[in-house]
Design a protein around this motif. Structure first.
Motif, PDB file in Angstrom:
ATOM      1  N   LYS A 225      -0.753  -1.689   8.529  1.00  0.00           N
ATOM      2  CA  LYS A 225      -1.716  -1.419   7.473  1.00  0.00           C
ATOM      3  C   LYS A 225      -2.888  -2.379   7.640  1.00  0.00           C
TER       4      LYS A 225
ATOM      5  N   GLY B 157      -6.586  -3.434   5.835  1.00  0.00           N
ATOM      6  CA  GLY B 157      -7.356  -3.316   4.603  1.00  0.00           C
ATOM      7  C   GLY B 157      -8.814  -2.956   4.840  1.00  0.00           C
TER       8      GLY B 157
ATOM      9  N   ASN C  21       0.696  -6.169   8.762  1.00  0.00           N
ATOM     10  CA  ASN C  21      -0.268  -5.987   7.699  1.00  0.00           C
ATOM     11  C   ASN C  21      -1.460  -6.922   7.899  1.00  0.00           C
TER      12      ASN C  21
ATOM     13  N   SER D 189      -7.555  -7.211   3.309  1.00  0.00           N
ATOM     14  CA  SER D 189      -8.970  -6.882   3.250  1.00  0.00           C
ATOM     15  C   SER D 189      -9.815  -8.139   3.439  1.00  0.00           C
TER      16      SER D 189
END
Length: 97
Positions: free
Chosen positions: A2, A4, A19, A22
């Motif tokens: 993932k 951001g 991950n 952001s």
């Protein structure tokens, strides 16, 4: 994986992270190891290796091989990264190869 919003990843960088938050800037020729977690509002300097399963905390600057905390970012970094990515997007011209 993932990733951001407002994230930049430099040329030649290998990303295997679980991950990436952001407002993150990852430099050129970095290696982000398997299952690493990079929190929001971070900077990974050029040629940095983040080992597998590492966690990079928010508002941190990492550098080296292996990557180590070398500095902290101000809380205003979110606005700076957002403006930078919007500017790059506005100036983007696709290659016609």
């Amino acid at each position: 994986m993932k990733i951001g919003d407002h994230v930049t990843i430099g040329e030649g960088t290998i990303v295997q992270a679980a991950n990436i938050g952001s407002f993150v800037s990852i430099g050129k020729n970095c290696v982000i190891g398997r299952f690493a977690i990079i929190k929001d509002c971070c900077r990974i300097e050029d040629n940095t290796v983040i080992p597998p399963n590492s966690v990079v905390p928010s508002f941190s600057v990492y550098k080296g091989s292996p990557g180590k905390l070398v500095d902290e970012l101000p809380e205003s970094i979110q606005d700076i990264y957002e403006a930078r990515t919007k500017d790059r997007y506005a100036k983007f011209v696709p290659s016609m190869n």
